[in-house]
Design a protein around this motif. Structure first.
Motif, PDB file in Angstrom:
ATOM      1  N   LYS A   1       0.611  -0.977  -0.239  1.00  0.00           N
ATOM      2  CA  LYS A   1      -0.198  -0.277  -0.188  1.00  0.00           C
ATOM      3  C   LYS A   1       1.086   0.977  -0.336  1.00  0.00           C
ATOM      4  N   ALA A   2       1.758   1.344   1.123  1.00  0.00           N
ATOM      5  CA  ALA A   2       2.616   2.372   0.726  1.00  0.00           C
ATOM      6  C   ALA A   2       3.897   2.433  -1.049  1.00  0.00           C
ATOM      7  N   LEU A   3       4.064   1.358  -1.462  1.00  0.00           N
ATOM      8  CA  LEU A   3       3.566   2.137  -2.614  1.00  0.00           C
ATOM      9  C   LEU A   3       3.579   1.677  -3.883  1.00  0.00           C
ATOM     10  N   GLU A   4       2.225   1.398  -3.201  1.00  0.00           N
ATOM     11  CA  GLU A   4       1.323   1.942  -4.482  1.00  0.00           C
ATOM     12  C   GLU A   4       0.434   3.488  -3.706  1.00  0.00           C
ATOM     13  N   ILE A   5       0.590   4.010  -3.018  1.00  0.00           N
ATOM     14  CA  ILE A   5       0.486   5.628  -2.920  1.00  0.00           C
ATOM     15  C   ILE A   5       1.314   6.482  -3.129  1.00  0.00           C
ATOM     16  N   GLY A   6       2.771   5.741  -3.178  1.00  0.00           N
ATOM     17  CA  GLY A   6       4.166   6.578  -3.575  1.00  0.00           C
ATOM     18  C   GLY A   6       5.044   7.412  -2.762  1.00  0.00           C
ATOM     19  N   GLY A   7       5.994   7.503  -3.006  1.00  0.00           N
ATOM     20  CA  GLY A   7       6.491   8.916  -2.206  1.00  0.00           C
ATOM     21  C   GLY A   7       6.897   8.662  -0.443  1.00  0.00           C
ATOM     22  N   LEU A   8       6.722   7.529  -0.292  1.00  0.00           N
ATOM     23  CA  LEU A   8       6.602   7.115   1.446  1.00  0.00           C
ATOM     24  C   LEU A   8       8.212   5.968   1.467  1.00  0.00           C
ATOM     25  N   SER A   9       8.947   6.477   2.297  1.00  0.00           N
ATOM     26  CA  SER A   9       9.564   5.390   2.371  1.00  0.00           C
ATOM     27  C   SER A   9       9.249   5.013   4.404  1.00  0.00           C
ATOM     28  N   GLY A  10      10.236   3.746   4.952  1.00  0.00           N
ATOM     29  CA  GLY A  10      10.171   3.278   6.610  1.00  0.00           C
ATOM     30  C   GLY A  10       9.696   2.078   6.862  1.00  0.00           C
ATOM     31  N   PHE A  11       9.436   1.755   6.747  1.00  0.00           N
ATOM     32  CA  PHE A  11       8.972   0.482   7.551  1.00  0.00           C
ATOM     33  C   PHE A  11       7.394  -0.297   8.142  1.00  0.00           C
ATOM     34  N   ALA A  12       7.292  -1.339   7.700  1.00  0.00           N
ATOM     35  CA  ALA A  12       6.506  -2.482   8.919  1.00  0.00           C
ATOM     36  C   ALA A  12       7.119  -3.372   9.586  1.00  0.00           C
TER      37      ALA A  12
ATOM     38  N   CYS B   1       0.969  10.583   3.909  1.00  0.00           N
ATOM     39  CA  CYS B   1       0.855   9.469   5.191  1.00  0.00           C
ATOM     40  C   CYS B   1      -0.682   9.413   5.640  1.00  0.00           C
ATOM     41  N   GLU B   2      -1.653  10.379   5.539  1.00  0.00           N
ATOM     42  CA  GLU B   2      -2.305  10.190   5.606  1.00  0.00           C
ATOM     43  C   GLU B   2      -3.861   9.366   5.535  1.00  0.00           C
ATOM     44  N   ARG B   3      -3.137   9.213   3.295  1.00  0.00           N
ATOM     45  CA  ARG B   3      -3.542   7.667   3.426  1.00  0.00           C
ATOM     46  C   ARG B   3      -3.598   6.779   3.494  1.00  0.00           C
ATOM     47  N   LEU B   4      -2.279   6.393   4.143  1.00  0.00           N
ATOM     48  CA  LEU B   4      -1.460   5.167   4.398  1.00  0.00           C
ATOM     49  C   LEU B   4      -2.262   4.807   5.954  1.00  0.00           C
ATOM     50  N   LEU B   5      -3.034   5.906   6.717  1.00  0.00           N
ATOM     51  CA  LEU B   5      -3.310   6.073   8.304  1.00  0.00           C
ATOM     52  C   LEU B   5      -4.584   5.431   7.713  1.00  0.00           C
ATOM     53  N   ASP B   6      -5.280   6.068   6.780  1.00  0.00           N
ATOM     54  CA  ASP B   6      -6.722   6.194   6.512  1.00  0.00           C
ATOM     55  C   ASP B   6      -6.724   4.490   6.447  1.00  0.00           C
ATOM     56  N   TRP B   7      -5.969   4.104   5.586  1.00  0.00           N
ATOM     57  CA  TRP B   7      -6.061   2.638   4.880  1.00  0.00           C
ATOM     58  C   TRP B   7      -5.862   1.852   5.984  1.00  0.00           C
ATOM     59  N   LEU B   8      -4.913   1.553   6.804  1.00  0.00           N
ATOM     60  CA  LEU B   8      -4.721   1.512   7.870  1.00  0.00           C
ATOM     61  C   LEU B   8      -5.863   1.080   8.786  1.00  0.00           C
ATOM     62  N   ARG B   9      -6.583   1.987   9.431  1.00  0.00           N
ATOM     63  CA  ARG B   9      -7.668   2.416  10.121  1.00  0.00           C
ATOM     64  C   ARG B   9      -8.973   1.422   9.142  1.00  0.00           C
ATOM     65  N   ASP B  10      -9.323   2.059   8.873  1.00  0.00           N
ATOM     66  CA  ASP B  10     -10.096   2.061   7.389  1.00  0.00           C
ATOM     67  C   ASP B  10     -10.540   0.847   6.540  1.00  0.00           C
ATOM     68  N   GLY B  11      -9.154   0.617   5.799  1.00  0.00           N
ATOM     69  CA  GLY B  11      -9.186   0.030   4.663  1.00  0.00           C
ATOM     70  C   GLY B  11      -9.080  -1.507   4.507  1.00  0.00           C
ATOM     71  N   ASP B  12      -9.519  -2.431   3.472  1.00  0.00           N
ATOM     72  CA  ASP B  12      -9.014  -3.828   3.180  1.00  0.00           C
ATOM     73  C   ASP B  12      -7.617  -4.238   3.810  1.00  0.00           C
ATOM     74  N   THR B  13      -7.815  -5.044   4.875  1.00  0.00           N
ATOM     75  CA  THR B  13      -5.730  -4.550   5.039  1.00  0.00           C
ATOM     76  C   THR B  13      -6.622  -7.054   5.882  1.00  0.00           C
ATOM     77  N   PRO B  14      -5.441  -7.402   5.801  1.00  0.00           N
ATOM     78  CA  PRO B  14      -5.924  -8.419   6.246  1.00  0.00           C
ATOM     79  C   PRO B  14      -5.439  -8.673   7.910  1.00  0.00           C
TER      80      PRO B  14
END
Length: 93
Positions: free
Chosen positions: A27-38, A57-70
């Motif tokens: 998801k971070a790669l799909e959003i683009g422009g982000l670096s870091g880790f899980a 970063c806000e898009r990634l956070l929204d996905w972590l909270r409400d996205g289609d995560t495993p």
């Protein structure tokens, strides 16, 4: 120009052993422009660190909270900080 930030998020729930880190990286790669880790933590949470433009970063956070995560996310706690740099892309640790 968007403000560069550091997001540190701790994800609670059934998030280990279900591909959560892999999907977070994708998801971070799909959003683009982000670096870091899980990273899996010993207490069962996953820590996500992302640096880049605030909106991304806000898009990634929204996905972590409400996205289609495993698995199943019970909650996410986050802090915002200034970027520290030093990451080569977005890694799974």
């Amino acid at each position: 120009m968007s403000e560069e930030v550091r997001l540190v998020a701790w994800v609670r729930g059934h998030v280990q052993g279900v591909g959560f880190r892999w999907f977070t990286r994708a998801k971070a790669l799909e959003i683009g422009g982000l670096s870091g880790f899980a990273l899996n933590l010993a207490d069962g949470r996953v820590q996500v660190v992302a640096e880049g433009p605030r909106k991304r970063c806000e898009r990634l956070l929204d996905w972590l909270r409400d996205g289609d995560t495993p698995g199943h996310v019970d909650g996410v706690t986050e802090i915002w900080d200034t970027p520290r740099g030093g990451y080569d892309g977005f890694a799974i640790r």
